[in-house]
Design a protein around this motif. Structure first.
Motif, PDB file in Angstrom:
ATOM      1  N   HIS A  26      11.118  -5.337  -9.930  1.00 25.39           N
ATOM      2  CA  HIS A  26      10.969  -6.728 -10.025  1.00 25.39           C
ATOM      3  C   HIS A  26      11.003  -7.180 -11.531  1.00 25.39           C
ATOM      4  O   HIS A  26      10.190  -6.716 -12.266  1.00 25.39           O
ATOM      5  N   PHE A  27      11.767  -8.092 -11.897  1.00 24.97           N
ATOM      6  CA  PHE A  27      11.752  -8.787 -13.152  1.00 24.97           C
ATOM      7  C   PHE A  27      11.125 -10.135 -13.262  1.00 24.97           C
ATOM      8  O   PHE A  27      11.424 -11.014 -12.464  1.00 24.97           O
ATOM      9  N   ALA A  28       9.945 -10.044 -13.818  1.00 18.59           N
ATOM     10  CA  ALA A  28       9.114 -11.042 -13.909  1.00 18.59           C
ATOM     11  C   ALA A  28       9.594 -12.340 -14.802  1.00 18.59           C
ATOM     12  O   ALA A  28       9.803 -11.982 -15.921  1.00 18.59           O
ATOM     13  N   GLU A  29       9.618 -13.663 -14.543  1.00 21.93           N
ATOM     14  CA  GLU A  29      10.015 -14.620 -15.387  1.00 21.93           C
ATOM     15  C   GLU A  29       8.847 -15.144 -16.151  1.00 21.93           C
ATOM     16  O   GLU A  29       9.199 -15.769 -17.284  1.00 21.93           O
ATOM     17  N   PHE A  30       7.680 -15.061 -15.709  1.00 27.73           N
ATOM     18  CA  PHE A  30       6.454 -15.269 -16.195  1.00 27.73           C
ATOM     19  C   PHE A  30       5.552 -14.260 -16.604  1.00 27.73           C
ATOM     20  O   PHE A  30       5.571 -13.294 -15.936  1.00 27.73           O
ATOM     21  N   GLY A  31       4.725 -14.187 -17.740  1.00 25.62           N
ATOM     22  CA  GLY A  31       4.019 -13.298 -18.312  1.00 25.62           C
ATOM     23  C   GLY A  31       4.600 -12.366 -19.439  1.00 25.62           C
ATOM     24  O   GLY A  31       5.925 -12.505 -19.735  1.00 25.62           O
ATOM     25  N   SER A  32       3.911 -11.918 -20.097  1.00 24.19           N
ATOM     26  CA  SER A  32       4.598 -11.102 -21.175  1.00 24.19           C
ATOM     27  C   SER A  32       3.748 -10.042 -21.764  1.00 24.19           C
ATOM     28  O   SER A  32       2.470  -9.655 -21.150  1.00 24.19           O
ATOM     29  N   ASP A  33       4.328  -8.897 -22.480  1.00 23.29           N
ATOM     30  CA  ASP A  33       3.691  -7.806 -23.002  1.00 23.29           C
ATOM     31  C   ASP A  33       2.862  -8.148 -24.278  1.00 23.29           C
ATOM     32  O   ASP A  33       3.465  -9.090 -24.976  1.00 23.29           O
ATOM     33  N   ALA A  34       1.708  -7.748 -24.670  1.00 23.53           N
ATOM     34  CA  ALA A  34       1.017  -7.892 -25.969  1.00 23.53           C
ATOM     35  C   ALA A  34       2.148  -7.516 -27.005  1.00 23.53           C
ATOM     36  O   ALA A  34       1.954  -8.116 -28.076  1.00 23.53           O
ATOM     37  N   ASP A  35       2.569  -6.399 -26.867  1.00 26.45           N
ATOM     38  CA  ASP A  35       3.164  -5.839 -27.935  1.00 26.45           C
ATOM     39  C   ASP A  35       4.865  -6.361 -27.978  1.00 26.45           C
ATOM     40  O   ASP A  35       5.673  -6.026 -27.128  1.00 26.45           O
ATOM     41  N   GLN A  36       5.013  -7.127 -28.900  1.00 20.05           N
ATOM     42  CA  GLN A  36       6.295  -7.864 -28.857  1.00 20.05           C
ATOM     43  C   GLN A  36       7.556  -7.529 -29.654  1.00 20.05           C
ATOM     44  O   GLN A  36       8.288  -8.193 -30.055  1.00 20.05           O
ATOM     45  N   ARG A  37       7.513  -6.248 -29.923  1.00 16.06           N
ATOM     46  CA  ARG A  37       8.595  -5.210 -30.567  1.00 16.06           C
ATOM     47  C   ARG A  37       9.928  -5.730 -29.720  1.00 16.06           C
ATOM     48  O   ARG A  37      10.012  -5.904 -28.722  1.00 16.06           O
ATOM     49  N   ASN A  38      11.001  -6.240 -30.573  1.00 18.38           N
ATOM     50  CA  ASN A  38      12.276  -6.391 -30.261  1.00 18.38           C
ATOM     51  C   ASN A  38      13.291  -6.220 -31.448  1.00 18.38           C
ATOM     52  O   ASN A  38      13.499  -7.154 -32.231  1.00 18.38           O
ATOM     53  N   TYR A  39      13.854  -5.004 -31.348  1.00 16.51           N
ATOM     54  CA  TYR A  39      14.568  -4.845 -32.414  1.00 16.51           C
ATOM     55  C   TYR A  39      15.692  -3.796 -32.125  1.00 16.51           C
ATOM     56  O   TYR A  39      15.665  -3.057 -31.258  1.00 16.51           O
ATOM     57  N   GLU A  40      16.959  -3.538 -32.899  1.00 15.98           N
ATOM     58  CA  GLU A  40      17.588  -2.672 -32.962  1.00 15.98           C
ATOM     59  C   GLU A  40      17.830  -1.883 -34.142  1.00 15.98           C
ATOM     60  O   GLU A  40      17.306  -2.572 -35.267  1.00 15.98           O
ATOM     61  N   VAL A  41      18.057  -0.566 -34.330  1.00 14.78           N
ATOM     62  CA  VAL A  41      17.802   0.203 -35.680  1.00 14.78           C
ATOM     63  C   VAL A  41      19.176   0.898 -35.899  1.00 14.78           C
ATOM     64  O   VAL A  41      19.725   1.426 -35.080  1.00 14.78           O
ATOM     65  N   SER A  42      19.328   0.993 -37.259  1.00 13.45           N
ATOM     66  CA  SER A  42      20.539   1.897 -37.602  1.00 13.45           C
ATOM     67  C   SER A  42      20.039   3.376 -37.993  1.00 13.45           C
ATOM     68  O   SER A  42      18.993   3.522 -38.712  1.00 13.45           O
ATOM     69  N   TYR A  43      20.485   4.467 -37.651  1.00 13.55           N
ATOM     70  CA  TYR A  43      20.285   5.756 -37.828  1.00 13.55           C
ATOM     71  C   TYR A  43      21.208   6.543 -38.862  1.00 13.55           C
ATOM     72  O   TYR A  43      21.312   7.579 -38.995  1.00 13.55           O
ATOM     73  N   GLU A  44      21.976   5.629 -39.493  1.00 11.76           N
ATOM     74  CA  GLU A  44      23.293   6.185 -40.201  1.00 11.76           C
ATOM     75  C   GLU A  44      22.805   7.166 -41.277  1.00 11.76           C
ATOM     76  O   GLU A  44      23.202   8.312 -41.643  1.00 11.76           O
ATOM     77  N   LYS A  45      21.628   6.768 -41.837  1.00 10.72           N
ATOM     78  CA  LYS A  45      20.909   7.554 -43.181  1.00 10.72           C
ATOM     79  C   LYS A  45      20.717   8.948 -42.969  1.00 10.72           C
ATOM     80  O   LYS A  45      20.821   9.829 -43.480  1.00 10.72           O
TER      81      LYS A  45
END
Length: 309
Positions: free
Chosen positions: A255-274
């Motif tokens: 189930h995907f909840a429309e309300f509520g959230s996680d306390a840890d708000q990380r949201n990103y993409e990362v490059s590993y080219e180096k």
């Protein structure tokens, strides 16, 4: 090579240490055993393995543990947003002050590999992070790791690895990591509620984390005195992606909840080219890692004495 692994009884350490021993290195683990040491039991069969119980806040113990070592893999830390929030003073003392202690005591020729984290990037959804992206941690965990990372780079003869979100089966298992937690809930509870399913993370298997440390030791002159993201672009997934991948292995209610959230708000993409340009590639993809976690979850049992079901 003689290698000291601080926090070597933990999730990553209990995967790394057997690999180092298998390669013929002499390994000394320095760990407070806050979460026990059972993950290292198989290592006791190897005569090149040594365990020293101690804390990175103990200058005398740490100095003794460093004696005769060629390199240090510094894993000792209070890891993750929840653990640091629960014990903020301990997080500061271990992650920052403990790193300062290590650097003050190690000899200049002793190599230091520091386990940092992609959490230092915080929430930056509009572009792909690379090693030059400004640090913007939004949790105490990220803040302490960012501070310690800079110490290691300033001290010289060291490298910092900014790891993607760890996952996978380890001799010292963790179920607080998102893919591990999702899989365990799916197997044991037959249900999973996902908040903020569109939030994106990047993942790295614990064995690939260990492999990256061995890679650094083998290629030291070409990688030292720098910072690297460790993971792979193909392992950038939303939380919904991870949950649906588990559905390919386990039948459960999602189930995907429309309300509520996680306390840890990380949201990103990362490059590993180096790191890839230096010759390191990860080997375990999400599908393989989830399959392992499903098998492991069937072996793990928690019993609640107050439940009648």
């Amino acid at each position: 090579m003689k290698i000291l692994v601080t926090g070597g009884a933990g999730y990553v350490g209990s995967t790394l240490v057997p690999m180092l021993l298998q390669q013929g290195h002499r390994v000394r683990v320095y760990d407070s055993l806050k979460f026990g040491g059972q993950g290292l039991l198989p290592c006791c069969q190897n005569r090149f393995f040594e365990l020293v119980k101690g804390d990175v806040s103990d200058l005398g113990g740490l100095k003794s543990a460093l004696e005769g070592m060629d390199a240090v893999v510094h894993l000792a830390a209070i890891v993750g947003y929840p653990a640091c929030k629960k014990e903020p003073h301990l997080a500061q003392a271990t992650n920052v002050d403990g790193t300062r202690n290590l650097l003050s005591l190690r000899k200049p020729d002793q190599k230091v590999i520091f386990a940092s984290t992609g959490s230092i990037y915080g929430a930056v959804p509009d572009y792909i992070c690379n090693e030059k992206t400004p640090r913007a941690p939004i949790t105490l965990y990220g803040e302490t790791k960012a501070t310690a990372e800079q110490m290691v780079l300033d001290a010289g003869n060291g490298i910092a690895y900014r790891y993607a979100t760890a996952f996978g089966v380890s001799n010292r298992m963790r179920l607080d990591l998102m893919p591990n937690d999702f899989t365990y809930q799916a197997v044991k509870n037959k249900s999973l509620i996902v908040y903020q399913g569109g939030f994106k993370r990047t993942f790295v298997h614990v064995r690939d984390m260990a492999r990256s440390m061995i890679f650094a030791l083998e290629k030291w002159d070409t990688v030292k005195d720098d910072v690297y993201n460790v993971g792979h672009e193909t392992m950038n997934f939303t939380k919904e992606d991870v949950a649906r991948k588990i559905l390919e292995h386990v039948d459960f209610y999602l189930h995907f909840a429309e309300f509520g959230s996680d306390a840890d708000q990380r949201n990103y993409e990362v490059s590993y080219e180096k790191i890839r340009a230096k010759g390191f590639e990860t080997t375990v993809d999400l599908d393989r890692g989830i399959a392992e976690l499903v098998r492991a979850a069937q072996l793990i049992e928690f019993q609640n004495p107050f439940a009648n079901v």
